[in-house]
Write a protein that holds these residues in place. Structure first.
Motif, PDB file in Angstrom:
ATOM      1  N   LYS A 245       0.828  -1.209   0.000  1.00 10.61           N
ATOM      2  CA  LYS A 245       0.000   0.000   0.000  1.00 10.61           C
ATOM      3  C   LYS A 245       0.864   1.262   0.000  1.00 10.61           C
ATOM      4  N   ALA A 246       1.920   1.251   0.794  1.00 15.92           N
ATOM      5  CA  ALA A 246       2.803   2.423   0.853  1.00 15.92           C
ATOM      6  C   ALA A 246       3.488   2.652  -0.484  1.00 15.92           C
TER       7      ALA A 246
ATOM      8  N   ARG B  85       2.113   9.425  -6.585  1.00 15.49           N
ATOM      9  CA  ARG B  85       2.742  10.752  -6.593  1.00 15.49           C
ATOM     10  C   ARG B  85       3.773  10.884  -7.706  1.00 15.49           C
ATOM     11  N   ALA B  86       4.515   9.796  -7.963  1.00 19.50           N
ATOM     12  CA  ALA B  86       5.661   9.873  -8.871  1.00 19.50           C
ATOM     13  C   ALA B  86       5.309   9.559 -10.317  1.00 19.50           C
ATOM     14  N   GLY B  87       4.139   8.968 -10.570  1.00 19.59           N
ATOM     15  CA  GLY B  87       3.778   8.608 -11.930  1.00 19.59           C
ATOM     16  C   GLY B  87       4.103   7.156 -12.235  1.00 19.59           C
TER      17      GLY B  87
ATOM     18  N   TRP C 230      -1.969   9.459   1.327  1.00 20.79           N
ATOM     19  CA  TRP C 230      -1.429   9.555   2.682  1.00 20.79           C
ATOM     20  C   TRP C 230      -0.471  10.742   2.766  1.00 20.79           C
ATOM     21  N   PRO C 231      -0.303  11.294   3.973  1.00 22.08           N
ATOM     22  CA  PRO C 231       0.780  12.267   4.158  1.00 22.08           C
ATOM     23  C   PRO C 231       2.128  11.595   3.905  1.00 22.08           C
TER      24      PRO C 231
ATOM     25  N   ILE D 201       6.527   7.237   4.481  1.00 24.62           N
ATOM     26  CA  ILE D 201       7.900   6.895   4.869  1.00 24.62           C
ATOM     27  C   ILE D 201       7.910   6.022   6.121  1.00 24.62           C
ATOM     28  N   ALA D 202       7.058   6.353   7.095  1.00 22.13           N
ATOM     29  CA  ALA D 202       7.010   5.576   8.335  1.00 22.13           C
ATOM     30  C   ALA D 202       6.574   4.141   8.075  1.00 22.13           C
ATOM     31  N   VAL D 203       5.568   3.977   7.220  1.00 24.00           N
ATOM     32  CA  VAL D 203       5.077   2.624   6.921  1.00 24.00           C
ATOM     33  C   VAL D 203       6.149   1.820   6.195  1.00 24.00           C
TER      34      VAL D 203
END
Length: 382
Positions: free
Chosen positions: A42-43, A50-52, A206-207, A212-214
């Motif tokens: 999912k992450a 975001r990146a395409g 997600w923020p 990054i945390a996930v």
């Protein structure tokens, strides 16, 4: 899926507090890795949105099979190269037969048929046959280049040649996989576009800190659980009366790729069978052309050299069967529920064969003669 997260603290308690038998630790660590792999997927999808598609494809290479890669590295550290190679084979047949079979069955249940992009499936099938060639060549080389017994050190010489060839094959496969990404995601991306690609995402992003945390937390926890799993592997196989080979080719392979099975079945049910086909066959190609060669290279850096020569001919037969049946059922660009049944049946037949197979264990010191499932009952009384 999230309910299984409870097995993360449970596995740690079983190992470090209650000191229960390895079977309990192995089972709990196995179940703990499944939701962690799904969260990592999912992450990765969040970053890809975001990146395409191009960068997203590259990220999928890095993180798509990360759970499986981490498991394999810890098993390698334990010296069980046979189990790692079994896990590679299990991932190839599991993704292409179990994953695709479930997607076909679930996606077309109650429907007459579903269609998908034939060009994309054809490209993936071509890559599958490259997999067959790449894995057959080292095995045939090992067989044909065996030196006569009267030559001193012939076994060592052949072993060195096998390792050199495996390293060369690994480099070529990684290069081909990289070029395949350029071909499908950059130069010919219009040909291989999937349904829904280019549409605006309806889900909430997600923020960045959460992503990054996930990814960092999931990777660290998968590594921790993989260490528990690897440490309990030998004792668990002895307690269950199964070979580590069987645990690698069926159990570890399914655990490492469970997130792909779930995602493919979900998208197939939503009517996006082309995306499901891309997930499971793409994961199959990724394991063979990227993960397996990468493990060969990593094995030399950690001092546990592994080649690409499979000890059981049945593994090679299974990989050839995968390429043939997947090409057969996907060449028309349509799927029915019965084709899903066919794929699942082949996987079940191979799993039965692997249950009874007794490969020669060359994973290192301490390998014992393992019981053959069901054979003890066939022995005549004294």
């Amino acid at each position: 899926m999230n309910v299984l997260l409870v097995f993360i603290p449970l596995s740690l308690l079983l190992e470090y507090v209650f000191h229960l038998p390895p079977l309990w630790v192995f089972a709990s660590a196995t179940l703990a890795i499944i939701p962690l792999a799904d969260w990592l997927r999912k992450a990765t999808e969040q970053v890809a949105e975001r990146a395409g598609p191009t960068i997203g494809g590259l990220l999928n290479v890095t993180f798509g099979n990360l759970a499986e890669l981490i498991i394999a590295i810890f098993v390698l550290l334990g010296g069980n190269t046979t189990v790692v190679k079994a896990q590679i084979t299990g991932s190839i047949i599991g993704n292409a037969l179990l994953g695709l079979g479930l997607a076909f069955l679930i996606g077309t249940f109650g429907r007459e048929r579903q269609k998908f992009n034939r060009e994309n499936a054809g490209q993936l099938n071509s890559m599958l046959f490259l997999v067959v060639i790449a894995l057959l060549i080292p095995a045939l080389f090992d067989f044909t280049e065996r030196l006569p017994d009267y030559l001193a050190g012939s076994e060592a010489i052949r072993s060195n040649l096998d390792e050199y060839l495996s390293l060369g094959v690994a480099v070529v496969l990684i290069a081909v996989y990289g070029l395949n990404l350029v071909y499908t995601l950059v130069t010919h991306k219009d040909v291989f576009a999937l349904e829904g690609e280019g549409e605006e995402s309806t889900g909430k992003l997600w923020p960045l800190w959460q992503v990054i945390a996930v990814m960092l937390g999931g990777t660290a926890l998968i590594a921790l659980e993989s260490e528990l799993l690897s440490g309990a592997l030998e004792d668990t196989s002895s307690q269950l009366g199964l070979s580590p080979f069987f645990l690698g080719i069926i159990v570890l392979a399914v655990v490492g790729n469970f997130a792909e099975y779930l995602a493919a079945s979900y998208f197939a049910r939503q009517g996006k069978l082309g995306l499901a086909v891309n997930i499971v066959i793409g994961a199959t190609v990724q394991v063979a052309l990227f993960t397996a060669p990468l493990l060969v290279l990593i094995s030399y850096f950690i001092g546990r050299p592994m080649n690409l020569i499979f000890s059981s001919p049945l593994e090679l037969v299974a990989i050839v069967a995968v390429a043939l049946i997947v090409t057969t059922v996907t060449k028309d660009g349509e799927a029915t529920w019965f084709e899903g049944v066919l794929l699942l049946s082949v996987y079940l037949l191979l799993a039965l064969a692997f249950y009874f197979v007794t490969p020669a264990e060359r994973s290192g010191a301490g390998s014992a003669q393992l019981p053959v499932p069901g054979v003890e009952a066939l022995k005549p009384a004294a």
